[in-house]
Design a protein around this motif. Structure first.
Motif, PDB file in Angstrom:
ATOM      1  N   VAL A 112       0.877  -1.170   0.000  1.00 15.93           N
ATOM      2  CA  VAL A 112       0.000   0.000   0.000  1.00 15.93           C
ATOM      3  C   VAL A 112       0.910   1.214   0.000  1.00 15.93           C
ATOM      4  O   VAL A 112       1.814   1.316   0.837  1.00 15.93           O
ATOM      5  CB  VAL A 112      -0.916   0.020   1.246  1.00 15.93           C
ATOM      6  CG1 VAL A 112      -1.829   1.226   1.215  1.00 15.93           C
ATOM      7  CG2 VAL A 112      -1.704  -1.259   1.366  1.00 15.93           C
ATOM      8  N   ILE A 113       0.681   2.135  -0.955  1.00 13.73           N
ATOM      9  CA  ILE A 113       1.555   3.308  -1.065  1.00 13.73           C
ATOM     10  C   ILE A 113       0.754   4.601  -0.947  1.00 13.73           C
ATOM     11  O   ILE A 113      -0.447   4.621  -1.114  1.00 13.73           O
ATOM     12  CB  ILE A 113       2.373   3.269  -2.369  1.00 13.73           C
ATOM     13  CG1 ILE A 113       1.481   3.368  -3.605  1.00 13.73           C
ATOM     14  CG2 ILE A 113       3.211   1.991  -2.436  1.00 13.73           C
ATOM     15  CD1 ILE A 113       2.256   3.508  -4.917  1.00 13.73           C
ATOM     16  N   THR A 115       0.102   6.259   1.752  1.00  9.77           N
ATOM     17  CA  THR A 115      -0.865   6.167   2.846  1.00  9.77           C
ATOM     18  C   THR A 115      -1.086   7.510   3.542  1.00  9.77           C
ATOM     19  O   THR A 115      -2.158   7.739   4.081  1.00  9.77           O
ATOM     20  CB  THR A 115      -0.432   5.118   3.886  1.00  9.77           C
ATOM     21  OG1 THR A 115       0.871   5.458   4.385  1.00  9.77           O
ATOM     22  CG2 THR A 115      -0.407   3.717   3.267  1.00  9.77           C
ATOM     23  N   GLU A 116      -0.101   8.393   3.507  1.00  7.55           N
ATOM     24  CA  GLU A 116      -0.290   9.695   4.173  1.00  7.55           C
ATOM     25  C   GLU A 116      -1.335  10.553   3.466  1.00  7.55           C
ATOM     26  O   GLU A 116      -1.861  11.490   4.061  1.00  7.55           O
ATOM     27  CB  GLU A 116       1.030  10.439   4.333  1.00  7.55           C
ATOM     28  CG  GLU A 116       1.590  11.063   3.093  1.00  7.55           C
ATOM     29  CD  GLU A 116       2.877  11.842   3.353  1.00  7.55           C
ATOM     30  OE1 GLU A 116       3.168  12.728   2.544  1.00  7.55           O
ATOM     31  OE2 GLU A 116       3.585  11.582   4.336  1.00  7.55           O
ATOM     32  N   ASP A 117      -1.663  10.240   2.221  1.00  5.05           N
ATOM     33  CA  ASP A 117      -2.701  10.972   1.495  1.00  5.05           C
ATOM     34  C   ASP A 117      -4.089  10.362   1.677  1.00  5.05           C
ATOM     35  O   ASP A 117      -5.082  10.941   1.254  1.00  5.05           O
ATOM     36  CB  ASP A 117      -2.392  10.996  -0.007  1.00  5.05           C
ATOM     37  CG  ASP A 117      -1.304  11.991  -0.369  1.00  5.05           C
ATOM     38  OD1 ASP A 117      -0.811  12.706   0.522  1.00  5.05           O
ATOM     39  OD2 ASP A 117      -0.946  12.045  -1.565  1.00  5.05           O
ATOM     40  N   ALA A 118      -4.160   9.189   2.280  1.00  3.42           N
ATOM     41  CA  ALA A 118      -5.440   8.485   2.426  1.00  3.42           C
ATOM     42  C   ALA A 118      -6.371   9.236   3.380  1.00  3.42           C
ATOM     43  O   ALA A 118      -5.917   9.878   4.329  1.00  3.42           O
ATOM     44  CB  ALA A 118      -5.206   7.070   2.949  1.00  3.42           C
ATOM     45  N   PRO A 132       4.366   5.570   3.336  1.00  3.46           N
ATOM     46  CA  PRO A 132       3.616   6.816   3.482  1.00  3.46           C
ATOM     47  C   PRO A 132       3.609   7.657   2.198  1.00  3.46           C
ATOM     48  O   PRO A 132       2.690   8.429   1.969  1.00  3.46           O
ATOM     49  CB  PRO A 132       4.325   7.559   4.612  1.00  3.46           C
ATOM     50  CG  PRO A 132       5.677   6.933   4.715  1.00  3.46           C
ATOM     51  CD  PRO A 132       5.557   5.543   4.193  1.00  3.46           C
ATOM     52  N   ARG A 133       4.646   7.507   1.376  1.00  7.56           N
ATOM     53  CA  ARG A 133       4.740   8.255   0.119  1.00  7.56           C
ATOM     54  C   ARG A 133       5.190   7.303  -0.993  1.00  7.56           C
ATOM     55  O   ARG A 133       4.879   6.126  -0.951  1.00  7.56           O
ATOM     56  CB  ARG A 133       5.715   9.436   0.283  1.00  7.56           C
ATOM     57  CG  ARG A 133       5.204  10.463   1.322  1.00  7.56           C
ATOM     58  CD  ARG A 133       6.109  11.679   1.448  1.00  7.56           C
ATOM     59  NE  ARG A 133       6.245  12.455   0.226  1.00  7.56           N
ATOM     60  CZ  ARG A 133       5.377  13.367  -0.210  1.00  7.56           C
ATOM     61  NH1 ARG A 133       4.299  13.616   0.477  1.00  7.56           N
ATOM     62  NH2 ARG A 133       5.604  14.031  -1.325  1.00  7.56           N
ATOM     63  N   GLN A 134       5.959   7.810  -1.934  1.00  6.12           N
ATOM     64  CA  GLN A 134       6.436   7.018  -3.065  1.00  6.12           C
ATOM     65  C   GLN A 134       7.490   5.999  -2.591  1.00  6.12           C
ATOM     66  O   GLN A 134       8.468   6.378  -1.964  1.00  6.12           O
ATOM     67  CB  GLN A 134       7.062   7.945  -4.114  1.00  6.12           C
ATOM     68  CG  GLN A 134       7.542   7.256  -5.368  1.00  6.12           C
ATOM     69  CD  GLN A 134       6.405   6.777  -6.236  1.00  6.12           C
ATOM     70  OE1 GLN A 134       5.292   7.267  -6.175  1.00  6.12           O
ATOM     71  NE2 GLN A 134       6.687   5.800  -7.062  1.00  6.12           N
TER      72      GLN A 134
END
Length: 142
Positions: A112-113, A115-118, A132-134
């Motif tokens: 899962v990539i 995730t900080e934007d979810a 959390p990012r790319q």
């Protein structure tokens, strides 16, 4: 299931055949993917471009992603089904939407990539690798 994989769009105007196995499978929660997926993530399988054959005409849309790379998304211009995306950072790879593959393919996200934007209501599978990012490129993607 293993290669070859097949699939296409909802209306049948675009079809694809993939002769190789994916380099990686990922669920992406970046903001652009949420917009493309009506609020949820996109689910993707990354293949070598040379392993993919596509029949039918595709539309395309390009923008700069949060990673700074230019992303081009390819879709059926008749029904809107997303088929694949390509990044300027790795033009030798194609990121196929898992939903464009025919049922029974057996592929599922391994990571899962972004995730900080979810959104706060998003649920992640704790068994999957998470970024959390790319993330770094897949090992055989260089």
């Amino acid at each position: 299931m293993t290669a070859p994989y097949s699939g296409g769009c909802v209306c049948g105007a675009v079809s694809l055949t993939i002769s190789g196995e994916p380099i990686a499978t990922r669920q992406c929660w970046c903001r652009q993917c949420q917009q493309l997926a009506a609020g949820g993530p996109t689910n993707n399988a990354i293949f070598k471009a040379e392993d993919i054959s596509i029949e039918g005409s595709l539309g395309a849309s390009t923008w700069t992603a949060a990673s700074g790379n230019t992303l081009t998304f390819h879709f059926c211009p008749h029904c809107g089904t997303q088929i694949y995306a390509q990044s300027s950072a790795r033009p030798h790879l194609m990121t196929v939407r898992i939903g464009a593959l025919a049922s029974g393919h057996g592929l599922k996200p391994e990571a899962v990539i972004w995730t900080e934007d979810a959104p706060e209501w998003a649920v992640f599978d704790d068994a999957l690798e998470s970024w959390p990012r790319q993330p770094p490129p897949p090992p055989s993607a260089a």
